[in-house]
Write an enzyme that holds these catalytic residues in place. Structure first.
Site, PDB file in Angstrom:
ATOM      1  N   PRO A   2       0.833  -1.197   0.000  1.00 20.00           N
ATOM      2  CA  PRO A   2       0.000   0.000   0.000  1.00 20.00           C
ATOM      3  C   PRO A   2       0.871   1.251   0.000  1.00 20.00           C
ATOM      4  CG  PRO A   2      -0.564  -1.439   1.842  1.00 20.00           C
ATOM      5  CD  PRO A   2       0.664  -1.987   1.199  1.00 20.00           C
ATOM      6  N   ILE A   3       0.476   2.212  -0.808  1.00 21.38           N
ATOM      7  CA  ILE A   3       1.147   3.506  -0.825  1.00 21.38           C
ATOM      8  C   ILE A   3       0.131   4.563  -0.442  1.00 21.38           C
ATOM      9  CG2 ILE A   3       2.320   5.227  -2.240  1.00 21.38           C
ATOM     10  CD1 ILE A   3       3.358   2.926  -3.968  1.00 21.38           C
TER      11      ILE A   3
END
Length: 78
Positions: A2-3
């Site tokens: 996840p960013i």
């Protein structure tokens, strides 16, 4: 992985400062990472956080640069 991208406008900082402090950035990174962990079960070590600080001259609203949009909104005669 996840960013998380956090965009903060210069107006979101303490008056008279040009950017967030290192402590404020650390708190945003920690809080957003923990939120993903708590809500989505994402491990902290697989979450990547980017903080983008944006001058108000670099974004627009209603077809105008934000300072002009706000100036016009404050003066309804225009």
């Amino acid at each position: 992985m996840p960013i998380v991208t956090i965009q903060v406008t210069r107006e979101g900082t303490t008056p008279g400062t040009a950017s967030l402090t290192a402590e404020e950035k650390a708190a945003l990174i920690k809080g957003s990472s923990e939120l993903l962990r708590d809500v989505l079960g994402k491990p902290l070590d697989s979450t990547f956080v980017v903080i983008e600080e944006v001058d108000t001259d670099n974004w627009g609203w209603g077809g105008l640069p934000v300072p002009e949009f706000r100036r016009r909104r404050a003066s309804p005669t225009e």
